[in-house]
Every structure is written in structure tokens, then in C-alpha cells.
Design a protein around this motif. Structure first.
Motif, PDB file in Angstrom:
ATOM      1  N   ALA A  24       0.834  -1.211   0.000  1.00  0.00           N
ATOM      2  CA  ALA A  24       0.000   0.000   0.000  1.00  0.00           C
ATOM      3  C   ALA A  24       0.868   1.261   0.000  1.00  0.00           C
ATOM      4  CB  ALA A  24      -0.933  -0.006   1.201  1.00  0.00           C
ATOM      5  N   ILE A  25       1.902   1.258   0.831  1.00  0.00           N
ATOM      6  CA  ILE A  25       2.802   2.417   0.880  1.00  0.00           C
ATOM      7  C   ILE A  25       3.521   2.581  -0.450  1.00  0.00           C
ATOM      8  CG2 ILE A  25       4.920   3.331   1.930  1.00  0.00           C
ATOM      9  CD1 ILE A  25       3.960   2.047   4.580  1.00  0.00           C
ATOM     10  N   GLY A  26       4.042   1.470  -0.996  1.00  0.00           N
ATOM     11  CA  GLY A  26       4.765   1.534  -2.262  1.00  0.00           C
ATOM     12  C   GLY A  26       3.889   2.007  -3.409  1.00  0.00           C
ATOM     13  N   ALA A  27       2.698   1.448  -3.515  1.00  0.00           N
ATOM     14  CA  ALA A  27       1.792   1.825  -4.604  1.00  0.00           C
ATOM     15  C   ALA A  27       1.315   3.266  -4.450  1.00  0.00           C
ATOM     16  CB  ALA A  27       0.602   0.874  -4.646  1.00  0.00           C
ATOM     17  N   GLY A  28       0.920   3.622  -3.241  1.00  0.00           N
ATOM     18  CA  GLY A  28       0.443   4.986  -3.008  1.00  0.00           C
ATOM     19  C   GLY A  28       1.503   6.031  -3.271  1.00  0.00           C
ATOM     20  N   THR A  29       2.694   5.784  -2.779  1.00  0.00           N
ATOM     21  CA  THR A  29       3.786   6.730  -2.976  1.00  0.00           C
ATOM     22  C   THR A  29       4.172   6.821  -4.442  1.00  0.00           C
ATOM     23  OG1 THR A  29       4.629   6.256  -0.760  1.00  0.00           O
ATOM     24  CG2 THR A  29       6.143   7.311  -2.291  1.00  0.00           C
ATOM     25  N   THR A  30       4.247   5.675  -5.105  1.00  0.00           N
ATOM     26  CA  THR A  30       4.603   5.676  -6.531  1.00  0.00           C
ATOM     27  C   THR A  30       3.571   6.455  -7.345  1.00  0.00           C
ATOM     28  OG1 THR A  30       5.748   3.562  -6.316  1.00  0.00           O
ATOM     29  CG2 THR A  30       5.073   4.210  -8.535  1.00  0.00           C
ATOM     30  N   GLY A  31       2.307   6.213  -7.076  1.00  0.00           N
ATOM     31  CA  GLY A  31       1.264   6.945  -7.792  1.00  0.00           C
ATOM     32  C   GLY A  31       1.306   8.438  -7.526  1.00  0.00           C
ATOM     33  N   LEU A  32       1.525   8.808  -6.276  1.00  0.00           N
ATOM     34  CA  LEU A  32       1.580  10.225  -5.911  1.00  0.00           C
ATOM     35  C   LEU A  32       2.776  10.921  -6.545  1.00  0.00           C
ATOM     36  CD1 LEU A  32       0.359  12.499  -4.144  1.00  0.00           C
ATOM     37  CD2 LEU A  32       1.897  11.747  -2.332  1.00  0.00           C
ATOM     38  N   VAL A  33       3.953  10.308  -6.431  1.00  0.00           N
ATOM     39  CA  VAL A  33       5.159  10.929  -6.990  1.00  0.00           C
ATOM     40  C   VAL A  33       5.074  10.996  -8.505  1.00  0.00           C
ATOM     41  CG1 VAL A  33       7.668  10.687  -7.258  1.00  0.00           C
ATOM     42  CG2 VAL A  33       6.619  10.327  -5.024  1.00  0.00           C
ATOM     43  N   TYR A  34       4.533   9.947  -9.141  1.00  0.00           N
ATOM     44  CA  TYR A  34       4.377   9.999 -10.595  1.00  0.00           C
ATOM     45  C   TYR A  34       3.409  11.101 -10.998  1.00  0.00           C
ATOM     46  CZ  TYR A  34       3.526   8.907 -15.427  1.00  0.00           C
ATOM     47  OH  TYR A  34       3.404   9.010 -16.783  1.00  0.00           O
ATOM     48  N   GLY A  35       2.335  11.262 -10.246  1.00  0.00           N
ATOM     49  CA  GLY A  35       1.377  12.323 -10.551  1.00  0.00           C
ATOM     50  C   GLY A  35       1.993  13.708 -10.480  1.00  0.00           C
ATOM     51  N   ILE A  36       2.955  13.875  -9.599  1.00  0.00           N
ATOM     52  CA  ILE A  36       3.612  15.179  -9.442  1.00  0.00           C
ATOM     53  C   ILE A  36       4.731  15.367 -10.461  1.00  0.00           C
ATOM     54  CG2 ILE A  36       5.043  16.565  -7.875  1.00  0.00           C
ATOM     55  CD1 ILE A  36       3.414  15.246  -5.555  1.00  0.00           C
ATOM     56  N   THR A  37       5.564  14.334 -10.641  1.00  0.00           N
ATOM     57  CA  THR A  37       6.780  14.493 -11.451  1.00  0.00           C
ATOM     58  C   THR A  37       6.666  13.957 -12.881  1.00  0.00           C
ATOM     59  OG1 THR A  37       7.719  12.356 -10.816  1.00  0.00           O
ATOM     60  CG2 THR A  37       8.194  14.250  -9.382  1.00  0.00           C
ATOM     61  N   LYS A  38       5.741  13.037 -13.136  1.00  0.00           N
ATOM     62  CA  LYS A  38       5.626  12.333 -14.422  1.00  0.00           C
ATOM     63  C   LYS A  38       6.903  11.558 -14.756  1.00  0.00           C
ATOM     64  CE  LYS A  38       1.563  13.970 -15.183  1.00  0.00           C
ATOM     65  NZ  LYS A  38       0.540  13.310 -14.439  1.00  0.00           N
ATOM     66  N   ASN A  39       7.653  11.178 -13.736  1.00  0.00           N
ATOM     67  CA  ASN A  39       8.900  10.425 -13.893  1.00  0.00           C
ATOM     68  C   ASN A  39       8.712   9.060 -13.237  1.00  0.00           C
ATOM     69  OD1 ASN A  39      11.516   9.311 -13.431  1.00  0.00           O
ATOM     70  ND2 ASN A  39      12.413  11.356 -13.628  1.00  0.00           N
ATOM     71  N   ARG A  40       8.593   8.005 -14.068  1.00  0.00           N
ATOM     72  CA  ARG A  40       8.328   6.666 -13.534  1.00  0.00           C
ATOM     73  C   ARG A  40       9.458   6.145 -12.660  1.00  0.00           C
ATOM     74  NH1 ARG A  40       6.894   2.323 -17.471  1.00  0.00           N
ATOM     75  NH2 ARG A  40       8.881   2.915 -18.358  1.00  0.00           N
ATOM     76  N   THR A  41      10.706   6.372 -13.076  1.00  0.00           N
ATOM     77  CA  THR A  41      11.846   5.867 -12.309  1.00  0.00           C
ATOM     78  C   THR A  41      11.899   6.508 -10.930  1.00  0.00           C
ATOM     79  OG1 THR A  41      13.073   5.490 -14.349  1.00  0.00           O
ATOM     80  CG2 THR A  41      14.352   5.593 -12.300  1.00  0.00           C
ATOM     81  N   LYS A  42      11.758   7.808 -10.885  1.00  0.00           N
ATOM     82  CA  LYS A  42      11.777   8.522  -9.608  1.00  0.00           C
ATOM     83  C   LYS A  42      10.623   8.067  -8.717  1.00  0.00           C
ATOM     84  CE  LYS A  42      12.889  12.852  -9.629  1.00  0.00           C
ATOM     85  NZ  LYS A  42      12.873  14.330  -9.818  1.00  0.00           N
ATOM     86  N   ALA A  43       9.468   7.837  -9.314  1.00  0.00           N
ATOM     87  CA  ALA A  43       8.298   7.404  -8.557  1.00  0.00           C
ATOM     88  C   ALA A  43       8.518   6.034  -7.927  1.00  0.00           C
ATOM     89  CB  ALA A  43       7.068   7.380  -9.465  1.00  0.00           C
ATOM     90  N   VAL A  44       9.099   5.106  -8.682  1.00  0.00           N
ATOM     91  CA  VAL A  44       9.364   3.759  -8.160  1.00  0.00           C
ATOM     92  C   VAL A  44      10.413   3.811  -7.055  1.00  0.00           C
ATOM     93  CG1 VAL A  44      10.340   1.498  -8.751  1.00  0.00           C
ATOM     94  CG2 VAL A  44       8.612   2.533 -10.222  1.00  0.00           C
ATOM     95  N   ILE A  45      11.456   4.594  -7.248  1.00  0.00           N
ATOM     96  CA  ILE A  45      12.495   4.724  -6.215  1.00  0.00           C
ATOM     97  C   ILE A  45      11.891   5.258  -4.918  1.00  0.00           C
ATOM     98  CG2 ILE A  45      14.567   6.018  -5.560  1.00  0.00           C
ATOM     99  CD1 ILE A  45      15.434   5.733  -8.543  1.00  0.00           C
ATOM    100  N   TRP A  46      11.058   6.270  -5.022  1.00  0.00           N
ATOM    101  CA  TRP A  46      10.407   6.823  -3.829  1.00  0.00           C
ATOM    102  C   TRP A  46       9.470   5.796  -3.182  1.00  0.00           C
ATOM    103  CZ3 TRP A  46      10.820  10.878  -0.669  1.00  0.00           C
ATOM    104  CH2 TRP A  46      11.655  11.921  -1.062  1.00  0.00           C
ATOM    105  N   GLY A  47       8.726   5.056  -3.990  1.00  0.00           N
ATOM    106  CA  GLY A  47       7.798   4.055  -3.459  1.00  0.00           C
ATOM    107  C   GLY A  47       8.517   2.962  -2.691  1.00  0.00           C
ATOM    108  N   ILE A  48       9.569   2.425  -3.285  1.00  0.00           N
ATOM    109  CA  ILE A  48      10.335   1.370  -2.616  1.00  0.00           C
ATOM    110  C   ILE A  48      11.073   1.937  -1.413  1.00  0.00           C
ATOM    111  CG2 ILE A  48      12.261  -0.244  -2.873  1.00  0.00           C
ATOM    112  CD1 ILE A  48      11.372  -0.539  -5.840  1.00  0.00           C
ATOM    113  N   GLY A  49      11.639   3.117  -1.573  1.00  0.00           N
ATOM    114  CA  GLY A  49      12.381   3.737  -0.469  1.00  0.00           C
ATOM    115  C   GLY A  49      11.514   4.021   0.742  1.00  0.00           C
ATOM    116  N   LEU A  50      10.321   4.540   0.507  1.00  0.00           N
ATOM    117  CA  LEU A  50       9.446   4.872   1.636  1.00  0.00           C
ATOM    118  C   LEU A  50       8.913   3.617   2.330  1.00  0.00           C
ATOM    119  CD1 LEU A  50       8.527   7.399   3.056  1.00  0.00           C
ATOM    120  CD2 LEU A  50       6.466   7.374   1.679  1.00  0.00           C
TER     121      LEU A  50
END
Length: 99
Positions: A24-50
Motif C-alpha cells: 500500500a505504501i509503495g503503490a500509493g507513494t509511486t502513484g503520488l510521486v508519478y502524478g507530481i513528477t511524471k517520472n516513472r523511475t523517480k516514482a518507483v524509487i520513492w515508493g520502494i524507499g518509503l
């Protein structure tokens, strides 16, 4: 012959909960970061990191409160984060339209 009690080989319920929260944390964070940055790699890194950070923080609390941390719980949370993040990455697609 040993008569020691053996735990079942099935995944413990606690590990499934850690996995679910991590997902849930990974998916939510990835979706949120992608929505803000439109950068899939950055979104996945943030999702896994968080999700990894959440797993570590939970085990630090467990260690300080109960004197016992479980690295398996931390790994289950992180693995859930990986699955959740990559699920969102796959759902997002590569951003290119097919003709």
C-alpha cells in the motif's frame, strides 16, 4: 527421535500484514510521486524507499518497545513495497501511444 514443536511452513499472518502495508505504501507513494513528477523511475524509487523506511522504523520501534526486532518483517514490508511500486509502474505504462 526429536519431539520438538515445529512452526508451520506457511507464511505467518504477521508477514502478510507487513507485505500488505508495504504494498500500500509503495503503490500509493509511486502513484503520488508519478502524478507530481511524471517520472516513472523517480516514482518507483520513492515508493520502494518509503516502504523500506517504514519497515525499518517499525522494527526500530519494536526493538525499543519490546526488545526484539524481526528482519523478516522489515523484508516483508520492503518486498510489498517493491510489488506495489512495480504494479503502479506497469499500470502507468511507458507513456508512449501506439499507432
Amino acid at each position: 527421535m526429536s519431539t520438538a514443536t515445529v512452526k508451520g511452513q506457511l507464511i505467518q499472518e504477521d508477514k502478510m500484514l507487513h507485505f500488505g502495508v508495504g504494498a500500500a505504501i509503495g503503490a500509493g507513494t509511486t502513484g503520488l510521486v508519478y502524478g507530481i513528477t511524471k517520472n516513472r523511475t523517480k516514482a518507483v524509487i520513492w515508493g520502494i524507499g518509503l516502504s523500506t523506511l517504514a519497515g525499518i522504523a517499525k522494527e526500530v520501534v519494536d526493538h525499543n518497545s519490546y526488545g526484539k526486532a524481526d528482519t523478516g518483517d522489515m523484508l516483508a514490508t520492503t518486498l510489498g513495497g517493491v510489488v506495489g511500486s512495480f504494479s503502479i509502474k506497469i499500470a502507468i505504462g511507458n507513456g508512449r501511444r501506439r499507432r
